[in-house]
Design an enzyme around this catalytic site. Structure first.
Site, PDB file in Angstrom:
ATOM      1  N   ASP A 141       0.845  -1.200   0.000  1.00 49.13           N
ATOM      2  CA  ASP A 141       0.000   0.000   0.000  1.00 49.13           C
ATOM      3  C   ASP A 141       0.879   1.248   0.000  1.00 49.13           C
ATOM      4  OD1 ASP A 141      -2.408  -1.340   0.084  1.00 49.13           O
ATOM      5  OD2 ASP A 141      -2.696  -1.134   2.238  1.00 49.13           O
ATOM      6  N   ARG A 155      -0.880  -0.667  -8.713  1.00 46.17           N
ATOM      7  CA  ARG A 155      -2.243  -0.195  -8.415  1.00 46.17           C
ATOM      8  C   ARG A 155      -2.239   1.327  -8.472  1.00 46.17           C
ATOM      9  NH1 ARG A 155      -3.719  -1.191  -2.490  1.00 46.17           N
ATOM     10  NH2 ARG A 155      -4.023  -3.332  -3.165  1.00 46.17           N
TER      11      ARG A 155
HETATM   12  C1  LIG Z   1      -8.493  -1.156  -4.009  1.00 43.90           C
HETATM   13  C2  LIG Z   1      -8.092   0.150  -3.455  1.00 43.90           C
HETATM   14  C3  LIG Z   1      -6.885   0.256  -2.808  1.00 43.90           C
HETATM   15  C4  LIG Z   1      -6.464   1.490  -2.318  1.00 43.90           C
HETATM   16  N1  LIG Z   1      -5.211   1.596  -1.774  1.00 43.90           N
HETATM   17  C5  LIG Z   1      -4.783   2.818  -1.402  1.00 43.90           C
HETATM   18  C6  LIG Z   1      -3.434   3.013  -0.970  1.00 43.90           C
HETATM   19  O1  LIG Z   1      -2.615   2.088  -0.912  1.00 43.90           O
HETATM   20  N2  LIG Z   1      -3.056   4.265  -0.622  1.00 43.90           N
HETATM   21  C7  LIG Z   1      -3.925   5.331  -0.675  1.00 43.90           C
HETATM   22  O2  LIG Z   1      -3.518   6.451  -0.362  1.00 43.90           O
HETATM   23  N3  LIG Z   1      -5.197   5.162  -1.055  1.00 43.90           N
HETATM   24  C8  LIG Z   1      -5.641   3.948  -1.420  1.00 43.90           C
HETATM   25  N4  LIG Z   1      -6.935   3.796  -1.847  1.00 43.90           N
HETATM   26  C9  LIG Z   1      -7.922   4.894  -1.634  1.00 43.90           C
HETATM   27  C10 LIG Z   1      -7.948   5.868  -2.780  1.00 43.90           C
HETATM   28  O3  LIG Z   1      -6.739   6.583  -2.813  1.00 43.90           O
HETATM   29  C11 LIG Z   1      -9.098   6.859  -2.641  1.00 43.90           C
HETATM   30  O4  LIG Z   1      -8.965   7.564  -1.456  1.00 43.90           O
HETATM   31  C12 LIG Z   1     -10.471   6.219  -2.679  1.00 43.90           C
HETATM   32  O5  LIG Z   1     -10.508   5.142  -3.555  1.00 43.90           O
HETATM   33  C13 LIG Z   1     -11.514   7.224  -3.126  1.00 43.90           C
HETATM   34  O6  LIG Z   1     -11.205   7.723  -4.389  1.00 43.90           O
HETATM   35  P1  LIG Z   1     -11.983   7.344  -5.722  1.00 43.90           P
HETATM   36  O7  LIG Z   1     -10.950   7.061  -6.752  1.00 43.90           O
HETATM   37  O8  LIG Z   1     -12.923   6.259  -5.486  1.00 43.90           O
HETATM   38  O9  LIG Z   1     -12.654   8.678  -6.199  1.00 43.90           O
HETATM   39  P2  LIG Z   1     -13.619   9.734  -5.473  1.00 43.90           P
HETATM   40  O10 LIG Z   1     -13.598  10.927  -6.342  1.00 43.90           O
HETATM   41  O11 LIG Z   1     -13.261   9.883  -4.043  1.00 43.90           O
HETATM   42  O12 LIG Z   1     -15.017   9.028  -5.562  1.00 43.90           O
HETATM   43  C14 LIG Z   1     -15.703   8.780  -6.767  1.00 43.90           C
HETATM   44  C15 LIG Z   1     -17.057   8.169  -6.436  1.00 43.90           C
HETATM   45  O13 LIG Z   1     -16.874   6.904  -5.811  1.00 43.90           O
HETATM   46  C16 LIG Z   1     -17.775   6.722  -4.716  1.00 43.90           C
HETATM   47  N5  LIG Z   1     -16.989   6.720  -3.454  1.00 43.90           N
HETATM   48  C17 LIG Z   1     -15.683   7.040  -3.316  1.00 43.90           C
HETATM   49  N6  LIG Z   1     -15.290   6.911  -2.043  1.00 43.90           N
HETATM   50  C18 LIG Z   1     -16.351   6.522  -1.362  1.00 43.90           C
HETATM   51  C19 LIG Z   1     -16.567   6.200   0.000  1.00 43.90           C
HETATM   52  N7  LIG Z   1     -15.595   6.288   0.917  1.00 43.90           N
HETATM   53  N8  LIG Z   1     -17.800   5.810   0.368  1.00 43.90           N
HETATM   54  C20 LIG Z   1     -18.791   5.701  -0.543  1.00 43.90           C
HETATM   55  N9  LIG Z   1     -18.645   5.996  -1.851  1.00 43.90           N
HETATM   56  C21 LIG Z   1     -17.452   6.388  -2.262  1.00 43.90           C
HETATM   57  C22 LIG Z   1     -18.711   7.876  -4.797  1.00 43.90           C
HETATM   58  O14 LIG Z   1     -19.761   7.524  -5.655  1.00 43.90           O
HETATM   59  C23 LIG Z   1     -17.872   8.971  -5.432  1.00 43.90           C
HETATM   60  O15 LIG Z   1     -18.622   9.952  -6.063  1.00 43.90           O
HETATM   61  C24 LIG Z   1      -7.340   2.603  -2.407  1.00 43.90           C
HETATM   62  C25 LIG Z   1      -8.547   2.484  -3.064  1.00 43.90           C
HETATM   63  C26 LIG Z   1      -8.932   1.298  -3.599  1.00 43.90           C
HETATM   64  C27 LIG Z   1     -10.223   1.223  -4.333  1.00 43.90           C
END
Ligand SMILES: Cc1cc2nc3c(=O)[nH]c(=O)nc-3n(C[C@H](O)[C@H](O)[C@H](O)COP(=O)(O)OP(=O)(O)OC[C@H]3O[C@@H](n4cnc5c(N)ncnc54)[C@H](O)[C@@H]3O)c2cc1C
Length: 311
Positions: A137, A187
């Site tokens: 991560d 990722r």
């Molecule tokens: C498999 C995976 C691994 C990850 N690993 C890391 C990592 O190692 N380091 C790191 O810094 N981050 C990690 N993240 C988190 C990532 O960086 C984001 O903070 C998170 O995924 C929200 O961003 P988004 O791309 O979904 O977009 P956003 O713009 O935040 O969301 C887009 C849409 O997705 C939905 N959504 C997003 N978040 C949520 C929520 N919390 N609850 C409900 N609906 C939501 C909503 O519909 C929103 O409008 C990971 C995410 C995923 C999916």
């Protein structure tokens, strides 16, 4: 603004105490976390695999400053991988593990990086025995350099060790170019932390544009991209770029978090895409929960509503 404030507030011990001791929190936690134990994680993994999804399991915990704790987390991952293999769930990488370098020693006052590297190598060896992989991560931006160093050193022995690139960091397109090599598992996510404007984009639109730039590099390269986002726009851009690059469905995967957009996870899997769900478990869920609440005001409202109804 709200996101930055929440992330900053989460560092306060009194806020942590309040949030972790209020009984209501369990309901909210249950939405995003499989449960406290490896049994809970294995049960959720079985259910997701049976639904045609892939899984990566995260044993919750981070920022360890105690060597014994770092060793215990390492032991937990090794035990988990043995159990996944025994249950027939890890073959061909169907269920793998995600590891935070600070959970296995990166922040130790003495020899942190060396300890983390050795612990991650032990987890990689257990994953190899189980027929699966490990992904490191990405944490706060100050941890990126040592994490990528560990990755570079361990990939000589474990070429399938994966890493995470966060598009909120200005350096990320360059990191993607360096990592878009044969066999490299990367990722791509937006990033769940915040940082100053000299190292990070602070406007959402810029983070999204950088995500698309990184996607283009990864999907055009010879590695294995893991598209981690719930954002519908970026999911469709990824699909279009994969088609443009003649990448078969087996040549990359989508990833989403447990409890977030489950219908979309199944829709993508149903159309033949590989979709992996990130499943966290363990009792140290505080940091993870705060990042999920900070991402989306609606989650915070859900949390506050349950506070009121249990109050
Ligand atoms: C498999 C995976 C691994 C990850 N690993 C890391 C990592 O190692 N380091 C790191 O810094 N981050 C990690 N993240 C988190 C990532 O960086 C984001 O903070 C998170 O995924 C929200 O961003 P988004 O791309 O979904 O977009 P956003 O713009 O935040 O969301 C887009 C849409 O997705 C939905 N959504 C997003 N978040 C949520 C929520 N919390 N609850 C409900 N609906 C939501 C909503 O519909 C929103 O409008 C990971 C995410 C995923 C999916």
């Amino acid at each position: 603004m709200l996101r930055r404030a929440l992330l900053a507030m989460s560092a306060s011990e009194s806020v942590r105490h309040l949030v972790t001791t209020v009984p209501l929190t369990r309901d909210v936690v249950a939405r995003f976390v499989a449960g406290d134990t490896a049994d809970d994680a294995l049960a959720v993994t079985r259910w997701l695999l049976d639904d045609g999804l892939l899984v990566t399991i995260d044993y919750l915990g981070e920022d360890t400053v105690d060597p014994q704790q770092a060793a215990a987390v390492t032991g937990e991952y090794i035990g988990l991988l043995e159990r996944l293999a025994a249950a027939g769930m890890s073959g061909a990488g169907r269920a793998e593990v995600s590891v935070k370098p600070t959970a296995v020693g990166l922040d130790l006052a003495e020899h942190g990086e060396k300890t983390a590297r050795e612990n991650i190598a032990r987890i990689c060896a257990a994953a190899r025995n189980a027929g699966t992989t490990v992904t490191l991560d990405a944490e706060e931006h100050t941890r990126i350099e040592p994490t990528l160093r560990i990755l570079g050193q361990l990939r000589a022995e474990f070429p399938d060790l994966g890493c995470v690139i966060q598009s909120y960091l200005r350096r990320s397109p360059e990191d993607c170019r360096a990592l878009a090599v044969e066999g490299s598992r990367v990722r791509l996510c937006k990033g769940a932390y915040s940082a100053a404007a000299d190292v990070a984009f602070t406007a959402r639109a810029e983070v999204d544009r950088c995500y698309a730039r990184c996607l283009r590099v990864l999907l055009a390269g010879p590695g294995y991209p893991m598209v981690a986002t719930h954002d519908p726009r970026l999911i469709s851009i990824a699909g279009a770029l994969a088609t443009l690059a003649d990448r078969p469905a087996a040549g990359f995967e989508y990833q989403m978090l447990y409890g977030i957009r489950p219908a979309e996870q199944r829709r993508l899997a149903g159309q033949g895409s590989r979709v992996r769900v990130y499943v966290p478990y363990g009792s140290d869920w505080y940091g993870y929960l705060v990042r999920r609440l900070a991402e989306r005001p609606a989650n915070l409202a859900f949390f506050l509503r349950s506070l009121a109804s249990h109050g």
